[in-house]
Design a protein around this motif. Structure first.
Motif, PDB file in Angstrom:
ATOM      1  N   SER A  22       8.098  -7.750  -2.134  1.00 32.23           N
ATOM      2  CA  SER A  22       7.019  -7.724  -2.797  1.00 32.23           C
ATOM      3  C   SER A  22       6.225  -6.456  -2.628  1.00 32.23           C
ATOM      4  O   SER A  22       5.902  -5.953  -1.463  1.00 32.23           O
ATOM      5  N   PRO A  23       5.682  -5.830  -3.724  1.00 36.96           N
ATOM      6  CA  PRO A  23       4.957  -4.524  -3.629  1.00 36.96           C
ATOM      7  C   PRO A  23       3.632  -4.747  -2.897  1.00 36.96           C
ATOM      8  O   PRO A  23       2.931  -3.814  -2.399  1.00 36.96           O
ATOM      9  N   GLU A  24       3.010  -5.938  -2.850  1.00 37.14           N
ATOM     10  CA  GLU A  24       1.575  -5.995  -2.180  1.00 37.14           C
ATOM     11  C   GLU A  24       1.929  -6.182  -0.517  1.00 37.14           C
ATOM     12  O   GLU A  24       3.028  -6.565  -0.129  1.00 37.14           O
ATOM     13  N   ILE A  25       0.516  -5.795  -0.127  1.00 40.67           N
ATOM     14  CA  ILE A  25       0.443  -5.903   1.395  1.00 40.67           C
ATOM     15  C   ILE A  25       0.346  -7.288   1.825  1.00 40.67           C
ATOM     16  O   ILE A  25      -0.477  -8.097   1.264  1.00 40.67           O
ATOM     17  N   ALA A  26       0.837  -7.782   3.034  1.00 40.82           N
ATOM     18  CA  ALA A  26       0.642  -9.339   3.601  1.00 40.82           C
ATOM     19  C   ALA A  26      -0.751  -9.286   4.082  1.00 40.82           C
ATOM     20  O   ALA A  26      -1.010  -8.292   4.749  1.00 40.82           O
ATOM     21  N   ALA A  27      -1.028 -10.449   3.882  1.00 45.18           N
ATOM     22  CA  ALA A  27      -2.579 -10.590   4.306  1.00 45.18           C
ATOM     23  C   ALA A  27      -2.464 -10.762   5.843  1.00 45.18           C
ATOM     24  O   ALA A  27      -1.714 -11.241   6.475  1.00 45.18           O
TER      25      ALA A  27
END
Length: 150
Positions: free
Chosen positions: A143-148
């Motif tokens: 995923s291109p999103e950063i993990a929370a």
């Protein structure tokens, strides 16, 4: 407990009738495809129950046939009517036998013709699979999103 199979068969019949009515609003050819087995099954079931009621040696005894036998024993239907119905049933067996004979001759000629032309049909099987094995589930893409942060 003996009523449960009867209720199951009744629900199947009602479902088939409702499905046929619903499909009639959509397309009448699809309705005939669904209604034909429903009608044939209903006729065969009715024949089975009638034969079980009329003949005590019938192997097709169901809970409905036991119920109808009890109703006919306790009701005031004269024996003459019962014998007359039995006469109609034997008269109906002649056309049913003729239909069976015609259908069996048709089926025999159909299978003979199918076996004669079977060698002209292409073979649909090969020794090797047509496509390489493709996995059903591929690994998830990152995923291109950063993990929370927790």
């Amino acid at each position: 407990m003996q009523i449960f199979p009867l209720l199951l068969q009744l629900s199947l019949l009602l479902f088939s009738i409702a499905l046929s009515i619903y499909l009639w609003t959509i397309h009448y050819i699809i309705t005939t495809i669904v209604f034909s087995p429903t009608g044939l099954g209903s006729l065969l079931y009715a024949r089975m129950v009638i034969s079980a009621v009329l003949s005590p040696d019938s192997p097709f005894q169901t809970s409905l046939s036991f119920f109808l036998k009890a109703v006919f024993k306790k009701s005031s239907i004269p024996k003459m009517w019962y014998q007359q119905f039995r006469g109609y049933w034997t008269d109906l067996l002649i056309p049913l036998h003729t239909t069976y004979t015609v259908f069996s001759q048709y089926w025999t000629s159909f299978t003979r013709a199918a076996t004669q032309i079977a060698f002209m049909l292409p073979l649909c099987h090969t020794a090797e699979p047509l496509e390489p094995n493709i996995p059903i589930f591929s690994p998830p893409a990152p995923s291109p999103e950063i993990a929370a942060a927790i």
